[in-house]
Design a protein around this motif. Structure first.
Motif, short mmCIF file in Angstrom:
data_model
loop_
_atom_site.label_atom_id
_atom_site.label_comp_id
_atom_site.label_asym_id
_atom_site.label_seq_id
_atom_site.Cartn_x
_atom_site.Cartn_y
_atom_site.Cartn_z
N ALA A 63 1.03 -0.92 -0.17
CA ALA A 63 0.18 0.14 0.43
C ALA A 63 0.81 1.46 0.09
O ALA A 63 1.68 1.20 0.79
CB ALA A 63 -0.91 0.14 1.00
N VAL A 64 0.35 2.61 -1.04
CA VAL A 64 0.75 3.50 -0.62
C VAL A 64 0.58 4.43 -0.18
O VAL A 64 -0.62 4.95 -1.10
CB VAL A 64 1.89 4.00 -1.69
N VAL A 65 0.46 5.86 -0.29
CA VAL A 65 -0.76 6.48 0.29
C VAL A 65 0.10 7.51 -0.74
O VAL A 65 1.24 8.05 -1.11
CB VAL A 65 0.19 7.94 1.37
N LEU A 66 -1.06 7.99 -2.08
CA LEU A 66 -0.85 9.17 -2.72
C LEU A 66 -0.79 10.32 -2.51
O LEU A 66 -1.79 10.83 -1.53
CB LEU A 66 -1.62 9.20 -3.63
N PRO A 67 0.49 11.28 -2.52
CA PRO A 67 0.76 12.12 -2.12
C PRO A 67 -0.39 13.30 -2.38
O PRO A 67 -1.31 13.93 -1.43
CB PRO A 67 1.59 12.94 -3.06
N HIS A 68 -1.39 13.41 -3.42
CA HIS A 68 -2.87 13.84 -3.80
C HIS A 68 -3.57 13.00 -3.52
O HIS A 68 -5.19 13.42 -3.85
CB HIS A 68 -2.61 14.70 -5.05
N LYS A 156 -6.70 7.57 9.41
CA LYS A 156 -6.17 8.51 8.48
C LYS A 156 -6.02 8.43 7.98
O LYS A 156 -5.57 9.24 6.56
CB LYS A 156 -5.22 9.13 9.17
N GLU A 157 -5.17 7.36 7.33
CA GLU A 157 -3.61 7.66 6.40
C GLU A 157 -4.75 6.68 5.01
O GLU A 157 -4.97 7.70 3.62
CB GLU A 157 -2.50 6.23 6.55
N ILE A 158 -6.23 6.01 5.03
CA ILE A 158 -7.38 5.86 3.96
C ILE A 158 -7.36 6.79 3.42
O ILE A 158 -7.70 7.29 2.80
CB ILE A 158 -7.99 4.72 4.75
N LYS A 159 -8.03 7.63 4.36
CA LYS A 159 -8.74 8.38 4.37
C LYS A 159 -7.80 9.96 3.48
O LYS A 159 -8.05 10.39 2.70
CB LYS A 159 -9.19 9.22 5.60
N ALA A 160 -6.91 9.99 3.60
CA ALA A 160 -5.62 10.89 2.84
C ALA A 160 -4.92 10.09 1.78
O ALA A 160 -4.31 11.03 0.82
CB ALA A 160 -4.63 10.89 4.11
N GLY A 161 -5.88 9.11 0.72
CA GLY A 161 -5.56 8.55 0.04
C GLY A 161 -4.50 7.47 -0.14
O GLY A 161 -4.00 7.60 -1.25
N LYS A 162 -4.73 6.40 0.77
CA LYS A 162 -3.32 5.13 0.89
C LYS A 162 -4.44 4.29 -0.26
O LYS A 162 -5.77 3.68 -0.31
CB LYS A 162 -3.36 4.75 2.37
N GLY A 178 -6.30 9.66 -9.43
CA GLY A 178 -6.32 10.13 -9.05
C GLY A 178 -8.09 10.80 -10.20
O GLY A 178 -8.46 9.35 -10.86
N LYS A 179 -8.27 11.78 -10.25
CA LYS A 179 -9.53 12.01 -11.23
C LYS A 179 -8.94 12.85 -11.80
O LYS A 179 -7.46 13.21 -12.69
CB LYS A 179 -10.82 13.01 -10.83
N ALA A 180 -9.79 12.82 -13.68
CA ALA A 180 -9.28 13.58 -15.05
C ALA A 180 -9.23 15.04 -14.28
O ALA A 180 -8.74 16.18 -15.28
CB ALA A 180 -10.45 13.63 -15.67
N SER A 181 -10.14 15.65 -13.30
CA SER A 181 -10.22 17.15 -13.23
C SER A 181 -8.54 17.35 -11.93
O SER A 181 -8.45 19.05 -12.53
CB SER A 181 -11.04 17.72 -12.24
N ALA A 188 1.23 13.73 -11.72
CA ALA A 188 1.97 12.76 -12.28
C ALA A 188 3.20 12.55 -10.74
O ALA A 188 3.62 11.88 -10.82
CB ALA A 188 3.24 13.90 -12.86
N ASP A 189 2.78 13.66 -9.85
CA ASP A 189 2.97 13.00 -8.56
C ASP A 189 2.60 11.95 -7.59
O ASP A 189 3.55 10.82 -7.62
CB ASP A 189 3.01 14.00 -7.58
N ASN A 190 1.66 11.80 -8.16
CA ASN A 190 0.90 10.29 -7.88
C ASN A 190 1.69 8.96 -8.72
O ASN A 190 1.53 8.22 -8.17
CB ASN A 190 -0.70 10.77 -8.02
N PHE A 191 1.65 8.75 -9.73
CA PHE A 191 2.19 8.11 -10.34
C PHE A 191 3.90 7.73 -10.11
O PHE A 191 3.60 6.86 -9.48
CB PHE A 191 1.74 9.13 -12.12
#
Length: 232
Positions: A63-68, A156-162, A178-181, A188-191
């Motif tokens: 698992a990894v937390v996506l920054p955004h 908290k991590e799951i809510k933050a984007g894990k 992420g989303k197209a918006s 790019a950061d998330n990828f």
């Protein structure tokens, strides 16, 4: 039988050269351009690996937390009792309970949640739901950080984007980034964060090419291939 594609899809697909391996920035820019549905499409990454998941030493799961974050509202169910149940609620879990939730899930088919977290002492109870939760990829797992005494941190991590990544039966990893918006930078950061985690998870026993193909695509749009050799 070939599925008939809508006009919008056909138009969007013209922008993508199926034989080209794009670099990441170009691929993300194309995906944003081709996400033409009326809703905010999810951007997904599909990673075809050279692993053979039938061998335990080539299984990939983490698992990894996506920054955004993923842009999706994630509903968390926590199996815990007493003080741990209170901690989970305080951390923002939508549903918290124990034994009493088993018939609701097993018999009534209640599945209004996206991630399940459990304290280790509750796994005996949760194990009875294996047949329901397992096939849906909802079974709590220590490797994904969803079997833990620190339920507050997990929620908290799951809510933050894990997000969790794992091989499916065909040795492909599918994850939303992420989303197209989102802006191109956010995607790019998330990828990048996802790929770093997946590259670190490469099994040491693997012979041959690890990343066979990496494709990024919006929910309703065409896939854009990224050059996997530039990622390793």
């Amino acid at each position: 039988m070939k599925m008939k594609r809508g006009k919008k899809y056909v138009e969007a697909a013209k922008a993508v050269d199926r034989s080209t391996l794009y670099d990441t920035a170009e691929a993300i820019s194309l995906v944003k351009k081709t996400a033409v549905a009326k809703f905010d499409e999810t951007v997904e990454v599909h990673i075809r690996t050279g692993c053979d998941g039938r061998h335990a030493d080539q299984q990939i799961r983490g698992a990894v937390v996506l920054p955004h974050g993923t842009g999706k509202q994630v509903r968390v169910l926590v199996f815990a009792k007493d003080a741990k149940a209170d901690e989970a609620l305080a951390a923002g879990a939508e549903f918290v309970g124990g034994q009493e939730l088993i018939p609701k899930i097993q018999n009534e088919g209640w599945l209004d949640f996206d991630v399940v977290v459990a304290t280790p002492d509750m796994m005996g109870t949760v194990g009875r739901l294996g047949r329901v939760l397992g096939p849906k990829g909802l079974m709590p797992n220590p490797k994904a950080g969803t079997v833990t005494m620190d339920v507050a941190k997990a929620v908290k991590e799951i809510k933050a984007g894990k997000i969790e990544y794992r091989l499916d039966k065909t040795n492909i990893i599918h994850v939303p980034i992420g989303k197209a918006s989102f802006t191109e930078e956010q995607l790019a950061d998330n990828f990048q964060t996802l790929m770093e985690a997946v590259l670190k998870a490469k099994p040491s026993t693997l012979k041959g090419q690890y990343l066979k193909s990496v494709t990024i695509a919006p929910t309703m749009g065409p896939g854009v291939k990224i050059n996997p050799l530039k990622l390793a």
